[in-house]
Motif scaffolding. Structure first.
Motif, PDB file in Angstrom:
ATOM      1  N   SER A   1      39.616 -23.260  18.476  1.00 24.66           N
ATOM      2  CA  SER A   1      38.908 -24.373  19.024  1.00 24.66           C
ATOM      3  C   SER A   1      37.692 -23.811  20.003  1.00 24.66           C
ATOM      4  CB  SER A   1      39.835 -25.165  20.036  1.00 24.66           C
ATOM      5  OG  SER A   1      40.339 -24.264  21.141  1.00 24.66           O
TER       6      SER A   1
ATOM      7  N   THR B   1      45.683 -26.111  16.155  1.00 23.81           N
ATOM      8  CA  THR B   1      44.912 -26.912  17.139  1.00 23.81           C
ATOM      9  C   THR B   1      43.733 -27.952  16.462  1.00 23.81           C
ATOM     10  OG1 THR B   1      44.735 -25.035  18.864  1.00 23.81           O
ATOM     11  CG2 THR B   1      43.180 -26.626  19.089  1.00 23.81           C
TER      12      THR B   1
ATOM     13  N   VAL C   1      37.482 -26.467  15.520  1.00 21.81           N
ATOM     14  CA  VAL C   1      38.470 -27.097  15.158  1.00 21.81           C
ATOM     15  C   VAL C   1      38.988 -27.694  13.804  1.00 21.81           C
ATOM     16  CG1 VAL C   1      39.959 -29.284  16.023  1.00 21.81           C
ATOM     17  CG2 VAL C   1      38.511 -27.947  17.530  1.00 21.81           C
TER      18      VAL C   1
ATOM     19  N   ALA D   1      40.476 -34.335  13.604  1.00 23.22           N
ATOM     20  CA  ALA D   1      39.945 -33.230  14.700  1.00 23.22           C
ATOM     21  C   ALA D   1      39.365 -33.969  15.779  1.00 23.22           C
ATOM     22  CB  ALA D   1      39.047 -32.190  14.081  1.00 23.22           C
TER      23      ALA D   1
END
Ligand code: KG4
Ligand code: ZN
Length: 344
Positions: free
Chosen positions: A10, A80, A89, A324
């Motif tokens: 991320s 993530t 991401v 995401a």
């Protein structure tokens, strides 16, 4: 024993880890992009996304090799899914989706903040819910009541900058380079914390929110004045941050009943002076103090695999269509702090 593969992408670290449902870390691999971003003094999203693409698959293979296992032996894939730089991401989440689909394994989309929030339970398996968490990272500065996976009450947040952001900007102003937190801590150890008069924004206010923008401006004026050494500015800045964190956390502790511990997580929790001050605060309140080891405080994939394990244990599994999310608050019901800017 259920085995979880966790992926993190991320911000500026690419990472893969294998963790068991009872908290054994079988493997954790991490590639930092610090060198790639250093010339710019901060993370460049496009550079980050490309670097994640290059690094992620080899890291997954390396983690599997470290644990002497194959993807078939993994039970759950966690990654993530936000908040963070959307390009990065997406790299991690799409990879996780592909692996989950190809291997026929369940997918867990992990909130990066939940990774930090639950990481203390990976390092201390005796830590029980509910606990009070000071989450201090490069993008966030929050006090949360952690009641269980997916169950958070946000008691406070920053109305402007995050604590880590203040460390990074102070480092930049002092010419200490990137990433700033560890550099400021090192310089602060050689300085006088009382040398430079600096403000403690929001100290003593009823709601336990944070603010660091005014402190940052005051640091800028101190640098420009030419009156102070780098070490004295760093030490005085760090002391001002500690005073704010302690006052605000003490305020929140006064508003919460029945918590099991005071816990700190996130990259800024790697700071020894901050840990020491929080430990004393917890002792004053008769509470245990829990802080993950330094490597588990800064971004890593073991905390993402562990959050995946905690969510899997209570049946929180995601669909392959899960998106995401650049922004994703842990407590969606929390109101914006008064004066809050764009940060969640
Ligand atoms: O949690 P993290 O690795 O990434 C985010 O999710 O933001 O936190 C990174 C932040 C950076 O702002 C970095 O300067 C800060 O944590 N940090 C520190 C220290 N080590 C890292 N801040 C103060 N003292 C440190 N020793
Ligand atoms: Zn983080």
């Amino acid at each position: 024993m259920t085995i979880i593969l966790g992926l993190e992408s991320s911000c500026d670290e690419t990472a893969a880890a294998l963790v068991t449902a009872d908290g054994q870390i079988l493997a954790h691999r991490l590639a930092t992009q610090e060198e790639a971003h250093r010339p710019y003094g901060g993370v460049v999203p496009e550079i980050a996304a490309r670097a994640h693409v290059e690094a992620l698959s080899p890291l997954i293979e390396a983690a599997l090799a470290d644990a002497e296992m194959t993807l078939d032996q993994v039970d759950v894939i966690a990654a993530t899914a936000g908040p963070g730089l959307i390009g990065g991401v997406m790299v991690g989440l799409v990879t996780a989706k592909a692996l989950a689909h190809a291997a026929g394994k369940p997918l867990i989309a992990v909130n990066h903040l939940e990774g930090h929030a639950l990481s203390p339970r990976l390092s201390d398996r005796t830590l029980e819910f509910p606990y009070m968490l000071l989450l201090v990272s490069g993008g966030h500065c929050q006090i949360l009541l952690v009641r269980g996976p997916g169950d958070y009450a946000r008691l406070a947040t920053t109305i402007d900058d995050a604590a880590g952001e203040a460390f990074d900007k102070t480092a930049k102003m002092l010419g200490l380079g990137y990433p700033g937190g560890p550099q400021v801590e090192k310089a602060a150890a050689q300085g006088d914390p009382n040398a430079v008069p600096l403000p403690r924004p929001l100290l003593g206010t009823a709601e336990p929110h944070f603010s660091f923008a005014g402190l940052k401006s005051a640091v800028m004026r101190a640098v420009q004045s030419g009156h102070y050494s780098t070490q004295d500015i760093a030490a005085s800045f760090q002391q001002a941050v500690i005073d704010c964190l302690i006052d605000r956390t003490r305020r929140a502790l006064g508003q919460a009943d029945g918590i099991t511990a005071l816990v700190v997580a996130g990259g800024v929790a790697a700071n020894q002076a901050i840990r020491g001050a929080l430990e004393k605060l917890a002792a004053d309140h008769g509470l245990p103090f829990v802080a993950p080891p330094l490597w588990l405080c800064t971004d890593n994939a073991a905390m993402i695999a562990w959050a995946g394990a905690e969510r899997f244990a209570v049946g929180l599994i995601d669909d392959l269509t899960v998106p995401a999310r650049p922004r994703w608050p842990l407590d969606p019901a929390a109101e914006k702090a008064r004066g809050a800017g764009v940060k969640a």
